[in-house]
Design a protein around this motif. Structure first.
Motif, mmCIF file in Angstrom:
data_model
loop_
_atom_site.group_PDB
_atom_site.id
_atom_site.type_symbol
_atom_site.label_atom_id
_atom_site.label_comp_id
_atom_site.label_asym_id
_atom_site.label_seq_id
_atom_site.Cartn_x
_atom_site.Cartn_y
_atom_site.Cartn_z
ATOM 1 N N VAL A 45 -0.617 -4.567 -3.302
ATOM 2 C CA VAL A 45 0.872 -4.954 -3.284
ATOM 3 C C VAL A 45 1.258 -5.142 -1.554
ATOM 4 O O VAL A 45 2.165 -6.101 -1.758
ATOM 5 C CB VAL A 45 1.824 -3.361 -4.127
ATOM 6 N N ASP A 46 0.723 -4.493 -1.545
ATOM 7 C CA ASP A 46 0.624 -4.239 0.244
ATOM 8 C C ASP A 46 0.389 -5.984 0.947
ATOM 9 O O ASP A 46 0.760 -6.734 2.200
ATOM 10 C CB ASP A 46 0.692 -3.874 0.970
ATOM 11 N N HIS A 49 2.436 -8.529 -0.322
ATOM 12 C CA HIS A 49 4.161 -8.987 0.833
ATOM 13 C C HIS A 49 3.513 -9.445 1.925
ATOM 14 O O HIS A 49 3.926 -9.981 2.928
ATOM 15 C CB HIS A 49 4.080 -7.508 0.669
ATOM 16 N N GLN A 52 2.897 -12.980 2.230
ATOM 17 C CA GLN A 52 4.129 -14.086 1.278
ATOM 18 C C GLN A 52 4.593 -14.534 2.617
ATOM 19 O O GLN A 52 5.491 -14.339 3.324
ATOM 20 C CB GLN A 52 4.664 -13.319 0.189
ATOM 21 N N ARG A 53 4.559 -13.269 3.455
ATOM 22 C CA ARG A 53 5.199 -12.701 5.023
ATOM 23 C C ARG A 53 4.548 -13.978 5.751
ATOM 24 O O ARG A 53 5.240 -14.410 6.398
ATOM 25 C CB ARG A 53 5.499 -11.205 5.229
ATOM 26 N N SER A 88 -2.410 -11.514 -4.929
ATOM 27 C CA SER A 88 -3.061 -12.155 -3.287
ATOM 28 C C SER A 88 -3.477 -13.889 -3.292
ATOM 29 O O SER A 88 -2.730 -14.389 -2.700
ATOM 30 C CB SER A 88 -3.706 -11.127 -2.600
ATOM 31 N N SER A 91 -0.375 -16.080 -4.114
ATOM 32 C CA SER A 91 0.862 -16.179 -2.437
ATOM 33 C C SER A 91 0.499 -17.311 -1.708
ATOM 34 O O SER A 91 1.774 -18.390 -1.595
ATOM 35 C CB SER A 91 0.964 -15.085 -2.098
#
Ligand code: AMP
Ligand code: ZN
Length: 397
Positions: A45-46, A49, A52-53, A88, A91
């Protein structure tokens, strides 16, 4: 323009090919890597994110560096479709679909390992006084040894879409074994392989000679490491029916050895040295067995090129072992060290090959694939033919 995010690196690259006879050139690249040193591994999950960031900012940077953007959009959009962590992958795959739609450009969903397998031909070239990176092609059929954190396999490529896995691992990958062993020796960080390589490089030649002569049967009082070569016992015949790699025993031996013992100083150097040597010797040994097994069958006739790729292929000791043992048989192609690990340039290179040689693109409905066997490169949904008109519109040639 190409995207790669199958694991913990967000990578974007811009490539250029101005004519079919001129090698592909990497115009610009950008990357961010999730720092998982603290967590001791990639938390999915990290990673999602993180991708996506960063993806939009990296895409903007690459466009700025390469003089591309809405007014001069790239001709083709490539993104890794699999295999890898689905969150991943999606994304940047979703982001790539958005750009393909907005810029009215075709999309190619690329197999991550095909990217690695073809990456061995990326070379530096000086152009107009500037150092750039270009792809030159090995000639089919060629062998490709993929040594990464997730895969270790020797593959015969008879064509872009025709692959035969000659040797695969029955447990973990070489990079995984190196990372796990290095962690047992107290090395920390995001990318441990290079740290282990640096540790071994720092050992004097005199010490290396001494270490080389020591047997790892657990009987040496000063260096009691017990670590045997896998698949060399009587039950594994020299010419087994199926040739395979196996790396799990290396890391479990190092784990057992370091658990109740302070492995420091000379003993630590010795252990680090032996891990690299024995893992790489095992790779070489299995490659040799595979070559011997296929000799005379016609399978390897006309194979002249040998591409070695994946993160572990950056290692100088592995490169030296392969070259010194096999260069009488093959011409070796090693990617630039920086491009051995996951990167977007290799995805763009493979995507352009698929578009140009196979005349295929991906539908905008394609989904990321956690698993995607190498042999089923084309046996998946979403491939669409490229018309001659579309081909000319996109390539300009
Ligand atoms: P990849 O899966 O292709 O991104 O490669 C990552 C793997 O390659 C990790 O297991 C790294 O520790 C390993 N690796 C990267 N550089 C080196 C190196 N110089 N020597 C050995 N292993 C390396
Ligand atoms: Zn990879």
């Amino acid at each position: 323009m190409a995207f790669e995010s199958s694991c913990d690196d967000t990578c974007v690259a811009l490539l250029e090919r101005i004519s079919p006879s001129i090698p592909i050139r990497v115009v610009a690249e950008a990357r961010e890597t999730l720092d998982s040193a603290q967590a001791g591994g990639v938390i999915p999950v990290d990673a999602v994110h993180f991708h996506q960031r960063h993806v939009a900012r990296l895409a903007a940077r690459v466009c700025a560096l390469g003089g591309s953007g809405p007014a001069v959009p790239p001709d083709l959009i490539c993104a890794t479709r699999g295999p890898g962590m689905v969150g991943s992958l999606s994304s940047t795959l979703q982001f790539a679909k958005g750009l393909a739609l907005a810029w009215n450009r075709p999309l190619v969903g690329v197999h991550h390992m095909l990217g690695h397998l073809l990456a061995g031909t990326l070379v530096e070239s000086a152009e107009n006084g500037q150092q750039t990176t270009v792809y030159t092609r090995p000639q089919y059929p060629f062998l490709s040894l993929l040594c990464s954190g997730g895969h270790t396999m020797l593959v015969l490529l008879t064509a872009l879409d025709k692959h035969q896995i000659l040797v695969d691992t029955i447990d973990i990958a070489a990079g995984d074994a190196l990372d796990k062993s290095a962690r047992c020796l107290g090395l920390r960080g995001n990318m441990i392989g290079p740290e282990l390589e640096a540790l071994v490089e720092g050992i004097s030649e005199t010490r290396k000679r001494v270490f080389r002569a020591v047997r790892t049967d657990g009987t040496n009082a000063q260096f009691p490491l017990k670590m045997s070569k896998p698949m060399t016992s009587a039950k594994h015949r020299r010419m087994p029916d199926t040739v395979a790699f196996s790396f799990a025993s290396f890391s479990s031996c190092v784990d057992a050895f370091t658990r109740n013992r302070a492995v420091v100083g000379d003993l630590r150097d010795f252990t680090a040295f032996k891990i690299q040597e024995m893992i790489f010797d095992h790779i070489l040994d299995r490659v040799n067995v595979a070559l011997a097994k296929n000799a005379g069958t016609g399978v390897l006739d006309h194979v002249r090129d040998f591409v070695c790729s994946g993160g572990v292929a950056a290692n100088k000791v592995l490169r030296h072992k392969l070259r010194s043992n096999l260069s009488r048989l093959f011409t070796f192609h090693f990617p630039l060290r920086a491009l051995c690990t996951d990167n977007a340039a290799m995805i763009g290179n493979a995507g352009m090959e698929i578009f140009e040689k196979l005349r295929l693109q991906s539908s905008l409905e394609v989904l990321p694939m956690r698993k995607w066997p190498m042999e089923s490169l084309m046996d998946v949904d979403g491939w669409e033919p490229v018309s001659d008109r579309e081909y000319r519109r996109v390539t300009g040639f």
